[in-house]
Design an enzyme around this catalytic site. Structure first.
Site, PDB file in Angstrom:
ATOM      1  N   GLU A  66      82.987 -42.548-100.615  1.00 61.16           N
ATOM      2  CA  GLU A  66      84.010 -43.249-101.388  1.00 61.16           C
ATOM      3  C   GLU A  66      85.180 -43.584-100.476  1.00 61.16           C
ATOM      4  O   GLU A  66      85.706 -42.713 -99.778  1.00 61.16           O
ATOM      5  CB  GLU A  66      84.477 -42.398-102.567  1.00 61.16           C
ATOM      6  CG  GLU A  66      85.649 -42.949-103.327  1.00 61.16           C
ATOM      7  CD  GLU A  66      85.445 -44.389-103.790  1.00 61.16           C
ATOM      8  OE1 GLU A  66      86.368 -45.204-103.627  1.00 61.16           O
ATOM      9  OE2 GLU A  66      84.348 -44.708-104.312  1.00 61.16           O
ATOM     10  N   ASP A  86      76.569 -49.711-104.853  1.00 61.43           N
ATOM     11  CA  ASP A  86      77.248 -50.198-106.055  1.00 61.43           C
ATOM     12  C   ASP A  86      78.662 -50.656-105.690  1.00 61.43           C
ATOM     13  O   ASP A  86      79.649 -50.043-106.077  1.00 61.43           O
ATOM     14  CB  ASP A  86      77.285 -49.070-107.097  1.00 61.43           C
ATOM     15  CG  ASP A  86      77.982 -49.474-108.371  1.00 61.43           C
ATOM     16  OD1 ASP A  86      78.092 -50.682-108.637  1.00 61.43           O
ATOM     17  OD2 ASP A  86      78.436 -48.568-109.106  1.00 61.43           O
ATOM     18  N   GLY A 141      81.142 -47.250 -97.293  1.00 61.92           N
ATOM     19  CA  GLY A 141      79.784 -46.907 -97.689  1.00 61.92           C
ATOM     20  C   GLY A 141      78.719 -47.524 -96.813  1.00 61.92           C
ATOM     21  O   GLY A 141      77.668 -46.915 -96.570  1.00 61.92           O
ATOM     22  N   SER A 164      77.665 -42.036-111.221  1.00 64.76           N
ATOM     23  CA  SER A 164      76.374 -41.884-110.553  1.00 64.76           C
ATOM     24  C   SER A 164      76.272 -40.603-109.719  1.00 64.76           C
ATOM     25  O   SER A 164      75.188 -40.001-109.685  1.00 64.76           O
ATOM     26  CB  SER A 164      76.066 -43.115-109.703  1.00 64.76           C
ATOM     27  OG  SER A 164      77.141 -43.465-108.872  1.00 64.76           O
ATOM     28  N   HIS A 189      79.026 -46.135-102.800  1.00 67.50           N
ATOM     29  CA  HIS A 189      80.305 -46.486-103.422  1.00 67.50           C
ATOM     30  C   HIS A 189      80.448 -45.606-104.667  1.00 67.50           C
ATOM     31  O   HIS A 189      80.331 -46.059-105.797  1.00 67.50           O
ATOM     32  CB  HIS A 189      80.348 -47.969-103.794  1.00 67.50           C
ATOM     33  CG  HIS A 189      80.215 -48.904-102.626  1.00 67.50           C
ATOM     34  ND1 HIS A 189      79.020 -49.107-101.961  1.00 67.50           N
ATOM     35  CD2 HIS A 189      81.128 -49.689-102.003  1.00 67.50           C
ATOM     36  CE1 HIS A 189      79.199 -49.978-100.988  1.00 67.50           C
ATOM     37  NE2 HIS A 189      80.471 -50.354-100.978  1.00 67.50           N
TER      38      HIS A 189
END
Length: 285
Positions: free
Chosen positions: A117, A168, A143, A99, A41
């Protein structure tokens, strides 16, 4: 999905997540074998803290802003701040690295990174940001589906034996997100049992996390570690009072390295009731 991370970039949850992420990367690159990293993510990879979205919430002021002003001495926090400075040297004084940027910064030329994404605009920005970096694959889509597609990792015909999966999610479905995340991790461990898996999660009411943590302890990993930062008492459902990461198969001695860093973060970023916790759900064999 309506979530936009630009409103929250650089807040206390990002600080925790990115301190831990860099600690994981540095521990993994200490060995010479190639690595694969998957960010499920990923967001857009780079954020502007002077932009309208970030300024609307001001959350970065109580996160990365407060940490920079404090100039902590703890090594993992200094490592994180050095990465933020490196990002700003390239992208400007208000830049904050997501990240994907941190993975690309911390990993090596021979390592491989995949970033997924689901939001088209964010994925396009991510793709533009990594144009020319042959290490990085950007996928637009779900994801959890990327975990099924990309694990076990390969570089061409060769299998990559070591790696990190960062999960995430936005938790728009709140506690129901844990069902999807734990199912994906269970399948990911079956496909890539030697991988390190890291799941970020928000903390509001502590007691609501107990079923998740019991289920996490039963995952087929060799070890399971929790790293948590509460910036205030974890007893209100109305706001995010802290966050944590579930770390499966974490590198050796990571717990000892994280504990003082998280205690320092609680002291710097916390209000009344702040505390840190590094706790084994299942100790290493």
């Amino acid at each position: 999905m309506n979530y936009r991370h630009a409103f929250h970039a650089g807040n206390h949850a990002d600080v925790l997540k990115h301190v831990v992420l860099l600690a994981l990367c540095d521990a993994l690159v200490a060995k010479p074998a190639p690595l694969f990293a998957l960010d499920t993510h990923a967001g857009r990879g780079l954020y502007r803290l002077a932009g309208a979205s970030a300024r609307r919430t001001g959350e970065a002021d109580d996160g990365i802003g407060r940490l920079i002003a404090e100039s902590p001495r703890e090594p993992l926090l200094r490592r994180y701040l050095a990465a933020v400075r490196a990002c700003r040297e390239t992208h400007g004084a208000d830049a904050y690295p997501g990240s994907p940027w941190l993975l690309a910064h911390a990993l090596r030329e021979g390592d491989r990174i995949a970033c997924c994404e689901v939001q088209p605009e964010e994925a396009a920005a991510l793709r533009d940001g990594f144009a020319g970096d042959r290490r990085v694959l950007v996928r637009e889509g779900d994801g959890y589906a990327a975990m099924r597609a990309l694990l076990p990792p390969r570089d061409g015909e060769a299998r990559i034996g070591r790696g990190l999966v960062l999960i995430d999610p936005p938790y728009e479905t709140q506690l129901a997100e844990f069902d999807d995340a734990l199912a994906a991790i269970r399948d990911g461990l079956r496909r890539f049992p030697q991988g390190v898996f890291a799941l970020w999660y928000p903390i509001k009411l502590r007691r609501t996390l107990m079923p998740f943590q019991r289920r996490a302890a039963d995952l087929p990993a060799k070890s399971a570690l929790l790293a948590e930062l509460m910036v205030r008492a974890d007893d209100s459902p109305l706001r995010m009072n802290g966050s944590g990461l579930l770390l499966l198969n974490p590198p050796w001695k990571l717990d000892a390295a994280l504990a003082p860093a998280l205690e320092a973060l609680a002291a710097i970023l916390g209000e009344r009731g702040a505390r840190a916790r590094v706790h084994w759900l299942r100790s290493p064999p």
